[in-house]
Write an enzyme that holds these catalytic residues in place. Sequence first.
Site, mmCIF file in Angstrom:
data_model
loop_
_atom_site.group_PDB
_atom_site.id
_atom_site.type_symbol
_atom_site.label_atom_id
_atom_site.label_comp_id
_atom_site.label_asym_id
_atom_site.label_seq_id
_atom_site.Cartn_x
_atom_site.Cartn_y
_atom_site.Cartn_z
ATOM 1 N N TYR A 36 -30.363 11.003 -12.587
ATOM 2 C CA TYR A 36 -29.917 9.811 -11.864
ATOM 3 C C TYR A 36 -30.640 8.576 -12.345
ATOM 4 O O TYR A 36 -31.601 8.665 -13.118
ATOM 5 C CB TYR A 36 -30.082 10.007 -10.362
ATOM 6 C CG TYR A 36 -31.506 9.906 -9.834
ATOM 7 C CD1 TYR A 36 -32.460 10.891 -10.097
ATOM 8 C CD2 TYR A 36 -31.908 8.823 -9.066
ATOM 9 C CE1 TYR A 36 -33.744 10.794 -9.597
ATOM 10 C CE2 TYR A 36 -33.194 8.716 -8.557
ATOM 11 C CZ TYR A 36 -34.111 9.713 -8.831
ATOM 12 O OH TYR A 36 -35.388 9.617 -8.342
ATOM 13 N N LYS A 146 -35.626 11.781 -15.208
ATOM 14 C CA LYS A 146 -35.279 11.343 -13.849
ATOM 15 C C LYS A 146 -34.255 12.324 -13.285
ATOM 16 O O LYS A 146 -33.057 12.028 -13.189
ATOM 17 C CB LYS A 146 -34.764 9.895 -13.876
ATOM 18 C CG LYS A 146 -34.917 9.190 -12.546
ATOM 19 C CD LYS A 146 -34.821 7.688 -12.701
ATOM 20 C CE LYS A 146 -34.725 6.954 -11.378
ATOM 21 N NZ LYS A 146 -35.852 7.165 -10.459
ATOM 22 N N GLU A 178 -49.141 8.806 -10.350
ATOM 23 C CA GLU A 178 -48.059 7.940 -9.864
ATOM 24 C C GLU A 178 -47.800 8.276 -8.402
ATOM 25 O O GLU A 178 -48.458 9.140 -7.830
ATOM 26 C CB GLU A 178 -46.782 8.081 -10.710
ATOM 27 C CG GLU A 178 -46.074 9.402 -10.621
ATOM 28 C CD GLU A 178 -44.709 9.405 -11.340
ATOM 29 O OE1 GLU A 178 -44.131 8.338 -11.607
ATOM 30 O OE2 GLU A 178 -44.217 10.522 -11.622
ATOM 31 N N LEU A 202 -42.787 9.339 -14.448
ATOM 32 C CA LEU A 202 -41.535 8.697 -14.815
ATOM 33 C C LEU A 202 -41.868 7.359 -15.476
ATOM 34 O O LEU A 202 -42.662 6.598 -14.933
ATOM 35 C CB LEU A 202 -40.674 8.456 -13.569
ATOM 36 C CG LEU A 202 -39.289 7.929 -13.946
ATOM 37 C CD1 LEU A 202 -38.386 9.072 -14.377
ATOM 38 C CD2 LEU A 202 -38.668 7.150 -12.809
HETATM 39 N N1 PDD Z 1 -37.631 6.098 -8.004
HETATM 40 N N2 PDD Z 1 -41.896 7.402 -10.429
HETATM 41 C C1 PDD Z 1 -41.037 8.130 -9.720
HETATM 42 C C2 PDD Z 1 -41.324 9.572 -9.492
HETATM 43 C C3 PDD Z 1 -39.855 7.534 -9.210
HETATM 44 O O1 PDD Z 1 -38.982 8.272 -8.518
HETATM 45 C C4 PDD Z 1 -39.638 6.144 -9.435
HETATM 46 C C5 PDD Z 1 -38.419 5.433 -8.919
HETATM 47 C C6 PDD Z 1 -40.580 5.415 -10.179
HETATM 48 C C7 PDD Z 1 -40.390 3.948 -10.504
HETATM 49 O O2 PDD Z 1 -39.398 3.755 -11.493
HETATM 50 P P1 PDD Z 1 -38.555 2.404 -11.555
HETATM 51 O O3 PDD Z 1 -39.526 1.286 -11.602
HETATM 52 O O4 PDD Z 1 -37.796 2.512 -12.817
HETATM 53 O O5 PDD Z 1 -37.697 2.345 -10.314
HETATM 54 C C8 PDD Z 1 -41.691 6.081 -10.670
HETATM 55 C C9 PDD Z 1 -36.368 5.557 -7.560
HETATM 56 C C10 PDD Z 1 -36.408 4.139 -7.110
HETATM 57 C C11 PDD Z 1 -35.748 6.512 -6.542
HETATM 58 O O6 PDD Z 1 -35.938 7.706 -6.728
HETATM 59 O O7 PDD Z 1 -35.055 6.061 -5.628
#
Ligand code: PDD
Length: 284
Positions: A36, A146, A178, A202
């Site tokens: 996703y 992801k 993280e 991620l």
């Molecule tokens: N999640 N690390 C993890 C495990 C995440 O699920 C996310 C974002 C991030 C930050 O990535 P980004 O800056 O590209 O949004 C880091 C999204 C927002 C979610 O699962 O809804």
Amino acid sequence: MTQQFPMVYLNGEYLPLDQAKVSVLDRGFLFGDGVYEVVPVYGGEPLRLASHLERLNDSLRGIRMASPLSASQWEAIFRRLIQGEQDQSIYLQITRGAAPKRDHAFPQGELAPTVFVMCTPITPAPATGVRAITLQDIRWQWCHIKAITLLANILLRQQAVDEGCAEAILIRDGYAIEGAASNLFAVVDGILLTPPKSQQILPGITRDLVVELAQSNAIPLEIRNIGEEELHRAEEIWVTSSTREVLPIVELDGKQIGMGEPGPAWQRMNELYQTLKTRLRKSV
Ligand code: PDD
């Protein structure tokens, strides 16, 4: 009054959310076999769209799938679904599709992937900061993908919520790497720190943006591992994501961080981030 459902995209069709249906044999439903993306949208304009699509292609490659749509096809779908000027996020999900029979191994022959896209309003994060707890990272070893398989992330986030916190900061091999759904920054001895990209985290698009903003504004930054002890003595801690932007943590494991309120480095970074959003809105 009848409820109004937003339009969503499912496998080539645009339809109201309540009419979007997938098969119970979908491998996303049975196995969590899919990936996703979440793209923030400000003033009707997706932020860093190219980077999100690049990461999507990396995730697809990681699970041995081809991209079902081109960048311009994705963009056309997003533009049809974006609802006005409000802050919102695009959620898109691709699963390996519905196979005739449940089997862990990929089905033989061609299988049409399931492609789903929706837009949801983003609720602004509290400017007062939030609480977090540290938890051992119980996820798998390919966290750079992801994947929709988020059971570990869900359990970790829920444990945080159960303890009155907004995020869990994950510890692996003694290092804070993280959040359950966010990347991590800490200010230690006046230096902004963030862990390097690896298979353990991620590669966040918001993280990249914050790194760039720090570099282009002469904010001292080091990309290196953050020890658990170091995190506990940090002057500031932030988590970043597409839906929470740059969110300050003011309490960790029940102890105040810095003065117990968002610190000066966060104020500065948040200003830079908000300016970037305003510029994007005006560019439309
Ligand atoms: N999640 N690390 C993890 C495990 C995440 O699920 C996310 C974002 C991030 C930050 O990535 P980004 O800056 O590209 O949004 C880091 C999204 C927002 C979610 O699962 O809804």
